[in-house]
Scaffold this active site. Sequence first.
Site, PDB file in Angstrom:
ATOM      1  N   CYS A  65     -17.721 -11.644  -6.331  1.00 58.23           N
ATOM      2  CA  CYS A  65     -16.832 -10.590  -6.834  1.00 58.23           C
ATOM      3  C   CYS A  65     -17.601  -9.616  -7.722  1.00 58.23           C
ATOM      4  O   CYS A  65     -18.236 -10.026  -8.699  1.00 58.23           O
ATOM      5  CB  CYS A  65     -15.679 -11.202  -7.623  1.00 58.23           C
ATOM      6  N   MET A  78       0.829  -1.200   0.000  1.00 56.37           N
ATOM      7  CA  MET A  78       0.000   0.000   0.000  1.00 56.37           C
ATOM      8  C   MET A  78       0.866   1.253   0.000  1.00 56.37           C
ATOM      9  O   MET A  78       0.561   2.235  -0.650  1.00 56.37           O
ATOM     10  CB  MET A  78      -0.910   0.004   1.223  1.00 56.37           C
ATOM     11  N   LEU A  84      -6.164   6.617  -2.201  1.00 57.14           N
ATOM     12  CA  LEU A  84      -6.779   5.555  -1.410  1.00 57.14           C
ATOM     13  C   LEU A  84      -8.296   5.587  -1.532  1.00 57.14           C
ATOM     14  O   LEU A  84      -8.936   4.557  -1.791  1.00 57.14           O
ATOM     15  CB  LEU A  84      -6.340   5.714   0.051  1.00 57.14           C
ATOM     16  N   ARG A  94       0.876   1.306  -3.884  1.00 58.88           N
ATOM     17  CA  ARG A  94      -0.436   1.534  -4.501  1.00 58.88           C
ATOM     18  C   ARG A  94      -0.885   2.980  -4.389  1.00 58.88           C
ATOM     19  O   ARG A  94      -1.553   3.493  -5.289  1.00 58.88           O
ATOM     20  CB  ARG A  94      -1.464   0.607  -3.837  1.00 58.88           C
ATOM     21  N   TYR A  95      -0.530   3.653  -3.267  1.00 63.00           N
ATOM     22  CA  TYR A  95      -1.086   4.981  -3.035  1.00 63.00           C
ATOM     23  C   TYR A  95      -0.041   6.068  -2.799  1.00 63.00           C
ATOM     24  O   TYR A  95      -0.405   7.228  -2.610  1.00 63.00           O
ATOM     25  CB  TYR A  95      -2.031   4.946  -1.817  1.00 63.00           C
ATOM     26  N   LEU A 107     -10.633  -1.127  -3.378  1.00 62.69           N
ATOM     27  CA  LEU A 107     -10.599  -1.062  -1.921  1.00 62.69           C
ATOM     28  C   LEU A 107     -11.971  -0.779  -1.338  1.00 62.69           C
ATOM     29  O   LEU A 107     -12.387  -1.389  -0.349  1.00 62.69           O
ATOM     30  CB  LEU A 107      -9.612   0.023  -1.484  1.00 62.69           C
ATOM     31  N   GLU A 146      -1.264   4.317  15.734  1.00 64.37           N
ATOM     32  CA  GLU A 146      -2.487   3.692  16.229  1.00 64.37           C
ATOM     33  C   GLU A 146      -2.198   2.697  17.361  1.00 64.37           C
ATOM     34  O   GLU A 146      -2.826   2.763  18.433  1.00 64.37           O
ATOM     35  CB  GLU A 146      -3.210   2.984  15.074  1.00 64.37           C
ATOM     36  N   CYS A 203     -13.396 -14.056  -5.441  1.00 66.06           N
ATOM     37  CA  CYS A 203     -14.423 -14.109  -4.400  1.00 66.06           C
ATOM     38  C   CYS A 203     -15.732 -14.599  -5.006  1.00 66.06           C
ATOM     39  O   CYS A 203     -16.032 -14.334  -6.179  1.00 66.06           O
ATOM     40  CB  CYS A 203     -14.625 -12.726  -3.773  1.00 66.06           C
ATOM     41  N   HIS A 222      -5.204  -5.270   9.995  1.00 64.70           N
ATOM     42  CA  HIS A 222      -6.126  -4.255   9.488  1.00 64.70           C
ATOM     43  C   HIS A 222      -7.487  -4.898   9.228  1.00 64.70           C
ATOM     44  O   HIS A 222      -7.577  -5.972   8.628  1.00 64.70           O
ATOM     45  CB  HIS A 222      -5.588  -3.652   8.196  1.00 64.70           C
ATOM     46  N   ASP A 272       7.001  -1.324  10.212  1.00 65.44           N
ATOM     47  CA  ASP A 272       6.293  -0.313  10.982  1.00 65.44           C
ATOM     48  C   ASP A 272       5.845   0.838  10.092  1.00 65.44           C
ATOM     49  O   ASP A 272       6.544   1.217   9.145  1.00 65.44           O
ATOM     50  CB  ASP A 272       7.193   0.231  12.101  1.00 65.44           C
ATOM     51  N   GLU A 284       0.030   2.819  11.197  1.00 69.48           N
ATOM     52  CA  GLU A 284      -0.923   1.992  11.929  1.00 69.48           C
ATOM     53  C   GLU A 284      -0.282   1.235  13.085  1.00 69.48           C
ATOM     54  O   GLU A 284      -0.993   0.707  13.947  1.00 69.48           O
ATOM     55  CB  GLU A 284      -1.645   1.058  10.966  1.00 69.48           C
TER      56      GLU A 284
END
Length: 370
Positions: A343, A14, A30, A102-103, A36, A285, A340, A201, A278, A281
């Site tokens: 999906c 990500m 995102l 990805r972001y 997502l 968090e 899935c 997550h 790390d 999050e």
Amino acid sequence: MTAKPRTGILLLNMGGPSTLDEVHSFLFRLFTDRDLMRLPWQQRLAPWIARRRTPAIKEQYRQIGGGSPILKWTNFQGERMAALLDEKCPESAPHKAYVAFRYAAPLTETAMGQIMQDGVQRVVAFTQYPQYSCSTTGSSMNELYRQQQKLDPEGKVRWSVIDRWPTHAGLIQALAERVQAKLDEYPVDERHKAVILFSAHSLPMSIVTRGDSYPIEVSATAEAVMARLNHSNPYRVVWQSKVGPLPWLGPAPDTALKGLAKQGHRNVVLVPIAFTSDHIETLFELDKEYGHLAQELGIDGFKRAEALNGSSTFIRAMADVVSEHLAKGESISTQFKMRCFLCPNEQCATTRNFFAGNKFPTSPATNKAG
């Protein structure tokens, strides 16, 4: 002069903003990612959400040093993994690691551009999410397919995919070492009383109920780690980072901490089980939000296990995963072939069909190296 890489390993993740100035663009990408989340009027709503959340998220990054360390750790892990692969698999050397976030920078298109510039014709797309979800690895693979079509329409690069590795022995050993290091900080007579909370997550329940394999794979990782530790302590899996009012997979860490405090538990080890380094999050968090809550609740033996980061055991595991993959000569796994049950995204079928179409004969030399 550095030798031209023969085999590339594209590390998919990500990502996270390396500076405060990148926070808004990170959030924008995102919230506009329909792999997502799928929101009503998403193209209009997502920019508004990104702008609204940017100040608060900037403050969180400011509190952990001004940016995410995930790129630093991914580069560190990738460089050392490639060096190990050169030793383990000389027939496919030299190896070079590329990073595709990805972001955040470096984005998938940037990594693809580097691969094309280097003239690499054999690349392994290697997810850094050990447990598969269509919202993480699936999204990264769909984006990789789109960029491949855009930047390499002639198909000069041959691809194969490592889409999950939740119970790989090396990964389990690395995680067990992180947990044991924290258990060892307790007095001997207190150590066995510590409750281990594996934190991953969370996912919207709409994704879970359509058949995403992530929850069972996270649970498989947790059970394997505890088996490696001879089931020395009680444990549970908790699910962090819920966003918005819709139902998400639970329980959340705060729910678990409140329940444990009420039951009289004072020693708790919080373990990031789905993150390979790390980042916000864990550093904000888990450490700041839940660490502070634990102290308020009287859980004075609260500890948080370090993410895998620079673990030599983990980096060896990465190299082992890739060398085993090369030895098999497969393009995609049996699990990645299946979508899935419910999906909603035909792009997933297109992506899988494309990567399944690459063929790699298994060679005796590769088998020996693996």
